[in-house]
Structures are given as C-alpha cells and as structure tokens.
Scaffold this motif. Structure first.
Motif, PDB file in Angstrom:
ATOM      1  N   LYS A 264       0.929  -1.260  -0.181  1.00  0.00           N
ATOM      2  CA  LYS A 264      -0.141  -0.067   0.059  1.00  0.00           C
ATOM      3  C   LYS A 264       1.042   1.328   0.200  1.00  0.00           C
ATOM      4  O   LYS A 264       0.577   2.168   0.680  1.00  0.00           O
ATOM      5  N   GLN A 265       1.835   1.037  -0.789  1.00  0.00           N
ATOM      6  CA  GLN A 265       2.877   2.500  -0.646  1.00  0.00           C
ATOM      7  C   GLN A 265       3.591   2.331  -2.086  1.00  0.00           C
ATOM      8  O   GLN A 265       3.590   1.496  -2.912  1.00  0.00           O
ATOM      9  N   ALA A 266       3.453   3.686  -2.649  1.00  0.00           N
ATOM     10  CA  ALA A 266       4.329   4.132  -3.839  1.00  0.00           C
ATOM     11  C   ALA A 266       5.125   5.314  -3.536  1.00  0.00           C
ATOM     12  O   ALA A 266       4.761   6.257  -3.156  1.00  0.00           O
ATOM     13  N   VAL A 267       6.358   5.148  -4.190  1.00  0.00           N
ATOM     14  CA  VAL A 267       7.505   6.038  -4.112  1.00  0.00           C
ATOM     15  C   VAL A 267       7.509   6.655  -5.512  1.00  0.00           C
ATOM     16  O   VAL A 267       8.097   5.847  -6.284  1.00  0.00           O
ATOM     17  N   VAL A 268       7.358   7.981  -5.454  1.00  0.00           N
ATOM     18  CA  VAL A 268       7.663   8.426  -6.969  1.00  0.00           C
ATOM     19  C   VAL A 268       8.804   9.372  -6.926  1.00  0.00           C
ATOM     20  O   VAL A 268       9.112  10.293  -5.916  1.00  0.00           O
ATOM     21  N   VAL A 269       9.935   8.662  -7.698  1.00  0.00           N
ATOM     22  CA  VAL A 269      11.372   9.312  -7.650  1.00  0.00           C
ATOM     23  C   VAL A 269      11.196  10.143  -9.021  1.00  0.00           C
ATOM     24  O   VAL A 269      10.429  10.079  -9.950  1.00  0.00           O
ATOM     25  N   GLU A 270      12.612  10.563  -9.339  1.00  0.00           N
ATOM     26  CA  GLU A 270      12.767  11.656 -10.600  1.00  0.00           C
ATOM     27  C   GLU A 270      13.429  10.889 -11.923  1.00  0.00           C
ATOM     28  O   GLU A 270      13.327  11.765 -12.742  1.00  0.00           O
ATOM     29  N   PHE A 320      11.709  14.629  -3.875  1.00  0.00           N
ATOM     30  CA  PHE A 320      12.273  15.918  -4.487  1.00  0.00           C
ATOM     31  C   PHE A 320      13.450  16.446  -4.073  1.00  0.00           C
ATOM     32  O   PHE A 320      14.033  16.003  -2.904  1.00  0.00           O
ATOM     33  N   ASP A 321      14.450  17.072  -4.982  1.00  0.00           N
ATOM     34  CA  ASP A 321      15.530  17.479  -4.429  1.00  0.00           C
ATOM     35  C   ASP A 321      15.334  18.912  -3.779  1.00  0.00           C
ATOM     36  O   ASP A 321      14.114  19.438  -3.666  1.00  0.00           O
ATOM     37  N   GLY A 322      16.317  19.203  -2.543  1.00  0.00           N
ATOM     38  CA  GLY A 322      16.023  20.298  -1.713  1.00  0.00           C
ATOM     39  C   GLY A 322      15.938  21.723  -2.308  1.00  0.00           C
ATOM     40  O   GLY A 322      15.752  22.506  -1.808  1.00  0.00           O
ATOM     41  N   ASP A 323      16.423  21.690  -3.554  1.00  0.00           N
ATOM     42  CA  ASP A 323      16.595  23.064  -4.343  1.00  0.00           C
ATOM     43  C   ASP A 323      15.154  23.648  -4.605  1.00  0.00           C
ATOM     44  O   ASP A 323      14.094  23.078  -4.385  1.00  0.00           O
ATOM     45  N   GLU A 324      15.392  24.957  -5.185  1.00  0.00           N
ATOM     46  CA  GLU A 324      13.929  25.513  -5.562  1.00  0.00           C
ATOM     47  C   GLU A 324      13.222  24.841  -6.390  1.00  0.00           C
ATOM     48  O   GLU A 324      11.869  24.779  -6.392  1.00  0.00           O
ATOM     49  N   ALA A 325      13.930  23.917  -7.565  1.00  0.00           N
ATOM     50  CA  ALA A 325      12.964  23.103  -8.506  1.00  0.00           C
ATOM     51  C   ALA A 325      12.232  22.152  -7.804  1.00  0.00           C
ATOM     52  O   ALA A 325      11.204  21.821  -7.992  1.00  0.00           O
ATOM     53  N   GLY A 352      20.343  17.535   0.022  1.00  0.00           N
ATOM     54  CA  GLY A 352      20.026  17.740  -1.598  1.00  0.00           C
ATOM     55  C   GLY A 352      20.317  16.549  -2.364  1.00  0.00           C
ATOM     56  O   GLY A 352      20.502  16.768  -3.548  1.00  0.00           O
ATOM     57  N   LEU A 353      20.716  15.382  -1.796  1.00  0.00           N
ATOM     58  CA  LEU A 353      21.021  14.300  -2.695  1.00  0.00           C
ATOM     59  C   LEU A 353      19.888  13.450  -3.261  1.00  0.00           C
ATOM     60  O   LEU A 353      18.916  13.351  -2.298  1.00  0.00           O
ATOM     61  N   ASP A 354      19.799  13.081  -4.349  1.00  0.00           N
ATOM     62  CA  ASP A 354      18.929  12.208  -4.694  1.00  0.00           C
ATOM     63  C   ASP A 354      19.153  10.885  -4.396  1.00  0.00           C
ATOM     64  O   ASP A 354      20.235  10.672  -3.802  1.00  0.00           O
ATOM     65  N   PRO A 355      18.276   9.928  -4.446  1.00  0.00           N
ATOM     66  CA  PRO A 355      18.325   8.338  -3.899  1.00  0.00           C
ATOM     67  C   PRO A 355      19.559   7.872  -4.422  1.00  0.00           C
ATOM     68  O   PRO A 355      20.155   6.900  -3.841  1.00  0.00           O
ATOM     69  N   CYS A 356      19.811   8.210  -5.763  1.00  0.00           N
ATOM     70  CA  CYS A 356      21.023   7.404  -6.395  1.00  0.00           C
ATOM     71  C   CYS A 356      22.195   8.040  -5.582  1.00  0.00           C
ATOM     72  O   CYS A 356      23.163   7.288  -5.311  1.00  0.00           O
ATOM     73  N   ASP A 357      22.570   9.203  -5.608  1.00  0.00           N
ATOM     74  CA  ASP A 357      23.592   9.696  -5.160  1.00  0.00           C
ATOM     75  C   ASP A 357      23.862   9.452  -3.551  1.00  0.00           C
ATOM     76  O   ASP A 357      24.702   9.147  -3.009  1.00  0.00           O
ATOM     77  N   LEU A 358      22.443   9.800  -2.750  1.00  0.00           N
ATOM     78  CA  LEU A 358      22.500   9.223  -1.705  1.00  0.00           C
ATOM     79  C   LEU A 358      22.920   7.706  -1.094  1.00  0.00           C
ATOM     80  O   LEU A 358      23.715   7.294  -0.123  1.00  0.00           O
ATOM     81  N   ARG A 359      22.541   6.926  -2.285  1.00  0.00           N
ATOM     82  CA  ARG A 359      22.831   5.497  -2.046  1.00  0.00           C
ATOM     83  C   ARG A 359      24.244   5.270  -2.004  1.00  0.00           C
ATOM     84  O   ARG A 359      25.186   4.695  -1.256  1.00  0.00           O
ATOM     85  N   LEU A 360      24.819   5.832  -3.250  1.00  0.00           N
ATOM     86  CA  LEU A 360      26.498   5.895  -3.380  1.00  0.00           C
ATOM     87  C   LEU A 360      27.054   6.463  -2.276  1.00  0.00           C
ATOM     88  O   LEU A 360      28.265   6.080  -1.795  1.00  0.00           O
ATOM     89  N   GLN A 361      26.838   7.546  -1.800  1.00  0.00           N
ATOM     90  CA  GLN A 361      27.451   8.106  -0.504  1.00  0.00           C
ATOM     91  C   GLN A 361      27.235   7.684   0.791  1.00  0.00           C
ATOM     92  O   GLN A 361      28.199   7.657   1.596  1.00  0.00           O
ATOM     93  N   LYS A 362      26.181   7.144   1.028  1.00  0.00           N
ATOM     94  CA  LYS A 362      25.759   6.832   2.570  1.00  0.00           C
ATOM     95  C   LYS A 362      25.193   5.355   2.598  1.00  0.00           C
ATOM     96  O   LYS A 362      24.925   5.131   3.707  1.00  0.00           O
ATOM     97  N   GLY A 363      25.122   4.827   1.716  1.00  0.00           N
ATOM     98  CA  GLY A 363      24.556   3.280   1.565  1.00  0.00           C
ATOM     99  C   GLY A 363      23.223   3.094   1.565  1.00  0.00           C
ATOM    100  O   GLY A 363      22.296   3.988   1.694  1.00  0.00           O
ATOM    101  N   ASP A 364      22.787   1.679   1.329  1.00  0.00           N
ATOM    102  CA  ASP A 364      21.304   1.313   1.105  1.00  0.00           C
ATOM    103  C   ASP A 364      20.557   1.764   2.229  1.00  0.00           C
ATOM    104  O   ASP A 364      19.406   2.602   2.160  1.00  0.00           O
ATOM    105  N   ALA A 365      21.097   1.750   3.726  1.00  0.00           N
ATOM    106  CA  ALA A 365      20.181   2.203   4.670  1.00  0.00           C
ATOM    107  C   ALA A 365      19.879   3.601   4.715  1.00  0.00           C
ATOM    108  O   ALA A 365      18.613   3.959   5.055  1.00  0.00           O
TER     109      ALA A 365
END
Length: 634
Positions: A264-270, A320-325, A352-365
């Motif tokens: 019962k959950q949907a995650v919408v990424v960019e 969403f990214d944390g920037d103005e966009a 301001g990291l997107d999920p891809c960069d977040l996983r790369l820098q800080k891991g799956d958790a």
C-alpha cells in the motif's frame, strides 16, 4: 489485409488468456467473495472500487461506468483497438499461433494492430542493447557511468540497461535481419527516416528499457554519455507511438506493481537511476515518470495499483531535490493531491542528494531512512509557504496567515483541519482562535487552493468526474429489480441450479426491458438447461443479444458476486425463482383487484364472478410460492 481468425482459435485465446492475470497487470485486484475479484476501474476515476472480475467465467464489469465484457473486450477497451487486433495481441502473449480463414471477407488492419509486432521489435532491441553494453568496446563510457553510480553488471541485467551503438544503422540492420519491415521500424519509434534511408533513433547512449505493467518493453530512455553527442539533451526518450504514451507510463512499474499493491505504498522518484537505487536499497515500490512531469494519467495508474480508496490507508511518497526546483515540484504535487484517497508525503534529503547519490555516498540504509523520514506533503508545502514571509514582523505574519489559511482549508481530510490550524498557530506565534477565524473566512471564499505560486499548467494532477451512468441500466442495489437481477445472476453463473425450471419464466416476470432481453437471449440459446460449461455460456448469451445495448448487462450478471455464506444450491435457486414468480403474481393480483373495483357486480355479474375466482386462485398460488421461497431460506 488478412482473413478472419478461425472461431476455434478465438475460443482458445479466451480460454488461455486468464482474465485475472491480464486485468491484474493493469489493476490491483482483491478478493471480493463469491469467486469475484474487485479493483478500481481503469476506465474512469472512482474513489471506491466497483470494478469486478470473475475468473471462473472470464468476465469483468464496472458497476460505476458500466463497462464490461470478456478478456478480449478488456484489451480492446484498454488499448483502444479492434476485436481482431485484441485477439492477436492476446494470442501473442499466451503463445497461440492464430489461423486465418482466407475465404471470408478480408479484415483491414489498422495502425494499432501493429502492437504485437511493435512489442516484439522493442523486445529484440532491448536484448540487442543489453548485449552491446558489455560486448562492445565503445560502450566503455556507459559501463563506467554505471560503475560510478554503484551499479554493477548484475544491477544492469536486473533492469535491462543497455547501450546503443554510435554507428547509426546497426539496430536497423539487426531488426531487418529479424524480419521487421521499414513501416514497423518507423512505427516503433526505434528508427527514423532520413535522406539516406532509415537510421537508429538512439545512437551512442546508455539505454533503459521502459516496460508497461505487464512487463512488455514499449519504449526506451536514453542518456547522453559522449561529449560530442550531436543531440545535447541529457535524456532522450521514445516519442509517442501506438504503444507508448508518456503521460501514462511509469518507469519501474513492472517491478514495483506487486510490492505497491502488497505494501500500500508508492514512491515517486525523478529518474531511472533513482528507481534503480531505491529497488537495490530495498525500497521496491519506487517508480518514475519518463521525460515528463507527474500528471493525471500517472496518478490514475498509481491509484489502480494501490487499490486507492477512502480509508486513507495507502501512501504516495514523492521524493524531490531540496533546491528551488524541488520545492516547485512539491507544490505541483500538492495541487494534485486530491487525485488520491491515499495520504501523500514528501521525502527530501537535507543535503539535497537524490536517491542514487544518497545510496552511493551513504549506503542502502540511508535510502530506506529517507523514505522512512517522510513528512506529510501538506506540512512540507506549508513550510515553503511560510518561508516567503518575515515572521518577525506583525504585518507580514498576517499576510502569511492569510496565505496559509487557504492551504489549510484545501486539506482533503476535514477531520484534520483543526489540528493543522493549531499547528499553523504555533508556526506563526498567534492565538489559535485568531488563526481559526481566518481559516473559516478562507473556507467561505470561492478559491480554496493555496495562494502559493503553484504551476497550474498541464502537469497538474486533477481528478476527472466519472461519466454519467447509463440511466436504463438496472442496478443490483435497486430494490425495484433486485430479485429479477438475482435470478438472472444465478442462471448466468450457475445455470445447472435453475435448469428447466427457468423455462417457466417469461418476459412478464421481468419489469425492466433490459433484464427481459437477457432472459429472451437465454431462451434463444436453449436456456440454462442446455448451457455449456464456464464462460462459453456467457459468451453465447451475449452473442445472442447482438447489438442490443442490454448486452452490457450480461457482463454485470456474470461477475456480480452471489453473497451468501455457503455455496449456492438448488434450494437456493428455487427460492429465488419462487420469489420472482410471487412478485409477478402480486402484480396480477393488484391488477385484478383494480378491475374488480371498477366492475359493477350486478350489471356484469359473470365478469365479476370470473375475476373473483381468478383472484382466489392467484392468492392460493401466491401462498404456495411464498412457502417455496421460505423453504429455500432466502
């Protein structure tokens, strides 16, 4: 031009193409009891599920918009193609080689009939691109791109990532070698036509196959990796084709749909890499739009997968990214919040990291924690609205209150308005009563949308009103017809239970003309006593009705669950037949009583005595029918 498909092959397609599996690739279906499944209708927007599927009889029906039919009808309606084309599409899915009767009138094939071939072309192209990624030396930059983002060979294979050669004609040659015509290559969107002939649309790019909910590749997303690429756009996506409509496509939906329904959950990424990162990190409900903003049709797809309803149990989480966009994107999403019954949230990484960069820098958790830290979309938008004002000044605090009050009154869940009012008072440092008064004033104004600079362009998510119901269609909930409906439902779903007793009925037993038409059609094909097993009986009845608009009722009768706590038996069926005949008897009794009241017993003694005798006989008959109905434990 092609001959007509042989009838036995059409019957085989109906048998092999399981309607629950075909419909289930578009709509989440839940057990509704009585052998029926239920979900949100894919043909109109609705808040509560009224779309029924009965696998045992191979039929679907929506009690909201009255669309119904068998598995072939479903594909016709969902893909907007002809009967002939729908049979070919399903045959390709279930591996049936169709035979054609060339002696019959030829069938004109329309462009949409190319779907099976276009899907096959995309399948072949996806396999070709995947081979090139790890087989072609020029794909080195593509492999490096994936490696730098934490995606190894197994991850690339899981998502089917590939590489399009730079030459410009390699895919054209490959597809021609597999028997595809120039017309098919152009229609697929995989190739374009130039002065020197056909050439590959995608050249020297990293390729993501885009699949529909059923797993068929219908398009591609292509990322620029070479600096000298003549097309400067970072991402190039498949253009609109007969099988690819970007406003309806969500990347990753084929992998996520079961988890979305289950959790019962949907995650919408960019983006494509964000979907990959989320799935590899354990967030397997992630999807993304393909080269366009989240819109109406995307919301409709998610609602059907979520089985979105008014109990507010599901979640739609936007990242969403944390920037103005990113803030503007959140405001757009909030403007379409009413499209969902599920609660909407936003997950924004502080750095301001997107999920891809977040996983790369800080891991799956860290990716899982990002989704876990989601906040209500309303609260995120409120913070953005208030951030425009200097809250240390009294005059701008009043302006902020007026702006935010319009936001509060747009909250869908009215029970939470007071809580949000108190929260707003805390943010502004004002008395709750003052804020509540402004909220009440905002509620009385004609404009209920927030005054924040929300983009009201074509990407805004809104819900469309469902089409008006067909006024002549009887409803099983309508007490005027419920017994008639139930009798026909039993005859349609369990013909052996009514058997020859059904032949005693006539059109006078059915007060609605459409239900009477169904009974007549049943009689035309031999009645329930001669019914073939399974869906063949339903198909025969519907075909006997021809183009009669009442044919829509047949699908409804085939899927509407019989709601009893036991398997229906002959006593149950007899009780319904007796109740229906009792109602007919009551109408005749009322008619006779009316005539008797208008008849002078002295001047017309013979007529009066005859009608009085008929009345006594009918009353006795009614008593017998009532006893039969009671004995059957209605």
């Amino acid at each position: 031009m092609a001959g007509r498909i042989k009838e036995e092959d059409i019957a085989l397609v109906r048998e092999r193409a399981r309607i629950d599996e075909v419909v289930g690739s578009y709509v989440t279906l839940k057990n509704a009891g009585g052998g029926s499944l239920k979900g949100l209708c894919p043909f109109h927007d609705e808040k509560s599920p009224s779309f029924n599927v009965t696998p045992a009889r191979g039929f679907f029906y929506c009690f909201g918009c009255q669309e119904g039919g068998d598995v072939i009808d479903f594909i016709q309606k969902i893909d907007q193609i002809t009967f002939h084309e729908a049979v070919e599409t399903l045959a390709a899915k279930v591996g049936i080689q169709l035979r054609y009767d060339e002696s019959g009138a030829p069938i004109q094939r329309s462009q949409s009939n190319q779907r099976p071939r276009l899907v096959e072309a995309h399948k072949v192209a996806a396999e070709y691109y995947a081979e090139q990624l790890f087989g072609a030396p020029e794909a080195m930059l593509g492999r490096q791109f994936l490696d730098k983002r934490g995606f190894d060979r197994d991850a690339a294979a899981q998502f089917g990532v590939g590489f399009s050669p730079r030459g410009g004609e390699s895919l054209v040659a490959h597809l021609r070698g597999r028997g595809f015509t120039n017309a098919e290559l152009l229609a697929s969107g995989l190739c374009s036509d130039g002065q020197r002939g056909l050439y590959d649309r995608f050249r020297g790019r990293l390729m993501w196959p885009i699949r529909d909910a059923g797993g068929d590749v219908i398009g591609f997303g292509a990322r620029r990796i070479f600096d000298d690429d003549k097309i400067e756009a970072k991402y190039l996506n498949t253009a609109e084709t007969p099988i690819y409509k970007k406003s309806r496509v969500l990347y990753g939906v084929d992998l996520a749909r079961r988890e979305i329904a289950k959790g019962k959950q949907a995650v919408v990424v960019e983006g494509y890499t964000d979907v990959m990162a989320c799935h590899l990190a354990g967030v397997q409900t992630a999807v993304a739009t393909c080269g366009t903003s989240f819109g109406d049709d995307h919301a409709r797809v998610l609602r059907q997968l979520l089985l979105d309803h008014d109990q507010f149990r599901g979640e739609v989480i936007f990242t969403f990214d944390g920037d103005e966009a990113g803030q503007r994107a959140a405001l757009k999403a909030f403007s379409g919040d009413q499209a969902f019954a599920s609660q909407t949230y936003v997950a924004v990484e502080p750095d301001g990291l997107d999920p891809c960069d977040l996983r790369l820098q800080k891991g799956d958790a860290a990716v899982r924690e990002l989704i876990g830290r989601r906040v209500p979309l309303y609260r995120f938008v409120l913070s953005n609205v208030l951030s425009k004002y200097d809250l240390d000044r009294m005059d701008t605090r009043v302006d902020a209150l007026r702006d935010a009050a319009r936001l509060v009154v747009s909250i869908r869940d009215r029970s939470k308005v007071d809580a949000f009012t108190r929260e707003l008072a805390g943010h502004l440092g004002m008395e709750v009563d003052q804020v509540r008064s402004e909220v009440h004033r905002a509620a009385s104004r004609p404009v209920a949308a927030p005054a924040a600079p929300v983009d009201r362009g074509p990407v805004t998510v809104t819900s469309e009103a469902p089409p008006p119901p067909r006024v002549d269609l009887p409803s099983p909930r309508d007490q005027r017809f419920v017994i008639e409906w139930d009798v026909l439902k039993i005859a349609m779903q369990h013909p052996a239970l009514v058997g020859a007793a059904f032949d005693e009925l006539d059109d006078q037993d059915f007060t609605h003309p459409w239900l009477a038409a169904v009974r007549t059609a049943m009689a035309k094909v031999g009645g329930p006593v001669a019914a073939a097993p399974g869906e063949a009986w339903v198909v025969a009845v519907r075909e006997a009705m021809g183009n009669d608009p009442a044919a829509a009722v047949v699908s409804a009768l085939a899927v509407d669950p019989i709601r009893i706590d036991r398997e229906p038996d002959e006593s149950y069926a007899r009780a319904h037949l007796a109740r229906l005949q009792e109602l007919t008897c009551l109408r005749r009794i009322a008619d006779l009583k009316s005539k008797l009241q208008r008849t002078n017993p002295i001047d017309r003694a013979d007529d009066y005595n005859r009608m009085f005798g008929e009345l006594i006989a009918l009353e006795r008959y009614r008593t017998d029918l009532r006893a039969q109905a009671i004995s059957g434990a209605l």
